[in-house]
Structure formats: structure tokens, C-alpha cells
Design a protein around this motif. Structure first.
Motif, mmCIF file in Angstrom:
data_model
loop_
_atom_site.group_PDB
_atom_site.id
_atom_site.type_symbol
_atom_site.label_atom_id
_atom_site.label_comp_id
_atom_site.label_asym_id
_atom_site.label_seq_id
_atom_site.Cartn_x
_atom_site.Cartn_y
_atom_site.Cartn_z
ATOM 1 N N ASP A 170 6.186 17.048 -12.585
ATOM 2 C CA ASP A 170 5.895 16.768 -13.999
ATOM 3 C C ASP A 170 6.889 15.745 -14.557
ATOM 4 N N GLU A 171 8.168 15.900 -14.169
ATOM 5 C CA GLU A 171 9.199 14.955 -14.619
ATOM 6 C C GLU A 171 8.904 13.547 -14.091
ATOM 7 N N LEU A 172 8.538 13.458 -12.824
ATOM 8 C CA LEU A 172 8.233 12.160 -12.228
ATOM 9 C C LEU A 172 6.993 11.529 -12.875
ATOM 10 N N ASP A 173 6.006 12.358 -13.184
ATOM 11 C CA ASP A 173 4.799 11.856 -13.831
ATOM 12 C C ASP A 173 5.131 11.279 -15.203
ATOM 13 N N ARG A 174 5.959 12.008 -15.951
ATOM 14 C CA ARG A 174 6.360 11.502 -17.270
ATOM 15 C C ARG A 174 7.156 10.204 -17.150
ATOM 16 N N ALA A 232 7.574 4.408 -17.838
ATOM 17 C CA ALA A 232 7.930 3.106 -17.278
ATOM 18 C C ALA A 232 6.720 2.181 -17.163
ATOM 19 N N GLY A 233 5.550 2.660 -17.582
ATOM 20 C CA GLY A 233 4.349 1.848 -17.487
ATOM 21 C C GLY A 233 3.861 1.652 -16.066
ATOM 22 N N ARG A 234 4.175 2.624 -15.177
ATOM 23 C CA ARG A 234 3.808 2.501 -13.765
ATOM 24 C C ARG A 234 2.846 3.608 -13.339
ATOM 25 N N GLY A 235 2.156 4.197 -14.316
ATOM 26 C CA GLY A 235 1.250 5.293 -14.006
ATOM 27 C C GLY A 235 0.153 4.898 -13.038
ATOM 28 N N GLU A 236 -0.488 3.752 -13.291
ATOM 29 C CA GLU A 236 -1.580 3.312 -12.416
ATOM 30 C C GLU A 236 -1.067 2.958 -11.025
ATOM 31 N N GLU A 237 0.120 2.361 -10.962
ATOM 32 C CA GLU A 237 0.693 1.956 -9.673
ATOM 33 C C GLU A 237 0.957 3.155 -8.773
ATOM 34 N N LEU A 238 1.398 4.271 -9.371
ATOM 35 C CA LEU A 238 1.816 5.429 -8.578
ATOM 36 C C LEU A 238 0.790 6.554 -8.577
ATOM 37 N N VAL A 239 -0.399 6.310 -9.157
ATOM 38 C CA VAL A 239 -1.367 7.398 -9.284
ATOM 39 C C VAL A 239 -1.793 7.938 -7.920
ATOM 40 N N GLY A 240 -1.922 7.062 -6.920
ATOM 41 C CA GLY A 240 -2.319 7.522 -5.584
ATOM 42 C C GLY A 240 -1.281 8.431 -4.969
ATOM 43 N N ASP A 241 -0.005 8.006 -5.020
ATOM 44 C CA ASP A 241 1.076 8.823 -4.463
ATOM 45 C C ASP A 241 1.196 10.151 -5.209
ATOM 46 N N MET A 242 1.074 10.090 -6.528
ATOM 47 C CA MET A 242 1.202 11.308 -7.323
ATOM 48 C C MET A 242 0.056 12.276 -7.033
ATOM 49 N N SER A 243 -1.166 11.746 -6.910
ATOM 50 C CA SER A 243 -2.322 12.600 -6.625
ATOM 51 C C SER A 243 -2.190 13.275 -5.270
ATOM 52 N N LEU A 244 -1.726 12.521 -4.269
ATOM 53 C CA LEU A 244 -1.538 13.082 -2.941
ATOM 54 C C LEU A 244 -0.493 14.183 -2.958
ATOM 55 N N THR A 245 0.615 13.946 -3.641
ATOM 56 C CA THR A 245 1.693 14.940 -3.697
ATOM 57 C C THR A 245 1.241 16.197 -4.425
ATOM 58 N N LEU A 246 0.491 16.027 -5.510
ATOM 59 C CA LEU A 246 -0.020 17.183 -6.254
ATOM 60 C C LEU A 246 -1.067 17.951 -5.445
#
Length: 370
Positions: free
Chosen positions: A39-43, A48-62
């Protein structure tokens, strides 16, 4: 960053109860802490305006976290507060060391065990943290160097699982990572700022650890469709037994409980050994897995509703005590009725919701008069 606990025992072994209990406690703590970290990393990514850039990595980790959490629920249900004989302890071993199949939401149907999924989640979370560069000061640099040493030891264990044809190459790559870490450690001891060197090494180490875990899992899965079917069937049998306990607990705890049929894995028959039959059998196993997962979520949600309602009543009572009105006769009687209904087995949830709401209404009335 927290790291996953070490899993006890091995596949097919009746794990000692004390080891199971400790592992469940540590895994529960890890799951909670890891969810907070994600949750902290997502926030941080959004800020940082990098939500779209990291959405794949975040989805996989979740997705990995969710698969691990689902398996924890089944292990916990089988544990049944420690009421386990040898058969249940062997079943817990299967749940821990068997495969988390694709129906659990794993990416690409990747087949990994619970400990492997935890280590992979550690690696991916570390990768996300490195990409977001959330650590900068000298104290944190020391912690990052220590974490890298631990990570390289995990990589050393994974390298030992590599086939002979690729092991020399894997050893050379590990040696390169260790040499880079030694150079960074020497510079840090001399007081140099090594923050710029740590990030790339953390990224490379995390990527390599992830590749080793995934590669080992894929080699296992590719050995034979028959072996894969046998592993999945064994896992489904353990999940079926665990789900039966979870369902029984739900039915005795809440009214009205969900009523989902638990598939009988035995009804599928033995695992076929002919190429013409194995693909169809694997498909049927996957459908059974999806049915088990759906039932698990429904029963777990119903139990969670009861737990959350008790917690809500506790919160209202705590508020009443803080405001000095908990001893009011109407509130005392209302709390007594609500707790009595919640303590029933099974507890009528519709009535319980109404009684908790009644307590809230009395609390609002008393506080408005104060």
C-alpha cells in the motif's frame, strides 16, 4: 523491508505441531506487514506520477500476495487451533509445499510452492522499492547492504537447484554480483556514498533471483504433464479437506451461511497416463480448482463478516466508555443482547446486524443528550 518466514518440513512430511504454529504466526505477520508495504509503495508510485509505469509490477506482486493469503487461509483452517493428527499434519505439508496452481490468480499459470511464492513476492517488492528509490540516508545504506547479503545467500541456494548444463553460468553470475557487493561494502566502510551503486545492484540481484525462482518452477512444471497433474490433484485433495473444515466452521458460526458444494476430487478418477487423456484431465482439475477457490472465498467472507461485526460492536462500546456513557442502562442492555446473539452458534447475522445498529442508535441518543 520484511522477508517471508522460513517454511517448516518438506512435501509429504508430517510437520511437528510447534513448527506449524510458529510458521502460521510468522506468515500471518508477514502477510499483514507486506500488505502495508505494498500500500505504501502504491501511494508512493501515485504521488511520483509513476502509477501507470509500475501498474504491471504492482499487479503481479498483489496477485502473488493474494495467492499466498488464500493458501494461508486453507493451512489455518486445517490447523484448526492445533487439533491435528498425523493425517492433518501431512495435509498441511502438502498445502505448504505443493503447487499454487494457475486458478489461484498466479500470472501465466506459473506453478510455485507457497515458500517460493513468498520469496518471489519478497523479490518483486524489493524491486518496486528500488525503482521508487525510497531509501537514501547512510543508516539505510547499511541496512540495504545487509539485505543484499541475505538476498545473495538466497540466490546461492537457488543456484544449487540449477541443472548441470547451466550451473556454471549461474555460479559465474552469482560471483559477479558478490564481487560488486564486496566492492560496495569496502567503499561504504571507507565512508564513501554508495547510494548510486546500490540501486543497480539491487535491481540486478532481484531480477536474477526472480528469474531463478521462475526458471526452477517452469522446469519442474515442464518435466511431465502427468507429474503436473499428480501434483495438482494432491494439492486439490488437501484443499478440499481444508475447505470442508472452513465450511463447517462457517456453518456453525453464522446463520445464514453460504451453501456451496465442495467438489469431490476423488470423483475425477485416477490420473491418466496417455497423451490423449491427460489434457482433458488437467482441464477438469483446473475447473475443480476454480470451484474450490470460489467456495473458499464465500465461506471466508461470511466468517469475516461475523468477525468484523464483533469488532464494530467493540468499537462502539469503547467509544461509549470514552464518553462516560457505557454504564447507561439502555446501552448496557443493548450491548448484552448484541453480544448474546453474536455468541450463538450459529449466530443469526441479520438479527446481529440490527442489534449492533440498535446499540449505535442508543449511543447516538445518549451522547446527544450529554
Amino acid at each position: 523491508m520484511t522477508t517471508a518466514p522460513t517454511a517448516p518440513g518438506r512435501l509429504g512430511e508430517a510437520i511437528e505441531p510447534a513448527l506449524i504454529q510458529r510458521y502460521l504466526a510468522e506468515l500471518d505477520s508477514w502477510l499483514r506487514t507486506r500488505k502495508d508495504e505494498l500500500d505504501e509503495l502504491d501511494r508512493a508510485a501515485l504521488a511520483a506520477g509513476r502509477g501507470e509505469e509500475l501498474v504491471g509490477d504492482m499487479s503481479l506482486t498483489l496477485a502473488l500476495w493474494k495467492a499466498i493469503h488464500d493458501r494461508y487461509q486453507l493451512v489455518f483452517a486445517t490447523w484448526d487451533g492445533g487439533r491435528v493428527l498425523q493425517q492433518e499434519r501431512e495435509r498441511i505439508s502438502t498445502l505448504i509445499w505443493g503447487r499454487l496452481d494457475g486458478a489461484s490468480g498466479m500470472p501465466g499459470g506459473l506453478a510455485v510452492s507457497l515458500p517460493e511464492a513468498c520469496r518471489l513476492n519478497d523479490a518483486l517488492t524489493g524491486q518496486l522499492r528500488t525503482k521508487l528509490a525510497l531509501a537514501h540516508d547512510a543508516t539505510e545504506q547499511v541496512a540495504r547492504i545487509r539485505a543484499l547479503r541475505a538476498q545473495l545467500e538466497r540466490i546461492r541456494d537457488q543456484v544449487g537447484l540449477e541443472p548441470a548444463t547451466t550451473r556454471d553460468q549461474a555460479v559465474d553470475r552469482l560471483a559477479g554480483l558478490m564481487a560488486r557487493l564486496a566492492q560496495i561494502s569496502d567503499r561504504a566502510e571507507r565512508g564513501a556514498d554508495v547510494g548510486g551503486m546500490l540501486g543497480p545492484l539491487e535491481m540486478d540481484a532481484t531480477t536474477y533471483e526472480r528469474d531463478l525462482i521462475v526458471g526452477n518452477a517452469r522446469r519442474r512444471d515442464a518435466r511431465s504433464k502427468v507429474l503436473s497433474a499428480r501434483e495438482l490433484r494432491t494439492d486439490l485433495e488437501a484443499r478440499e479437506q481444508a475447505l470442508e473444515k472452513l465450511a463447517a466452521t462457517c456453518v456453525t458460526t453464522v446463520d445464514t451461511a453460504p451453501r456451496y458444494a465442495i467438489p469431490d476430487v476423488e470423483a475425477l478418477g485416477p490420473v491418466p497416463v496417455t497423451p490423449d487423456e491427460i489434457d482433458g484431465y488437467l482441464h477438469r482439475l483446473d475447473r475443480v480448482s476454480q470451484a474450490l477457490e470460489l467456495a473458499q472465498h464465500k465461506y471466508a467472507d461470511a466468517l469475516a463478516e461475523h468477525t468484523e461485526l464483533v469488532a464494530l460492536l467493540d468499537a462502539y462500546v469503547a467509544k461509549a466508555k470514552a464518553l462516560g456513557v457505557a454504564g447507561k442502562p439502555d446501552l448496557v442492555e443493548s450491548e448484552k443482547q448484541a453480544r448474546a446473539v453474536l455468541a450463538r452458534r450459529p449466530a443469526p447475522m441479520t438479527v446481529a446486524h440490527q442489534l449492533v445498529a440498535t446499540y449505535q442508535t442508543w449511543l447516538q441518543k445518549e451522547t446527544s443528550q450529554s
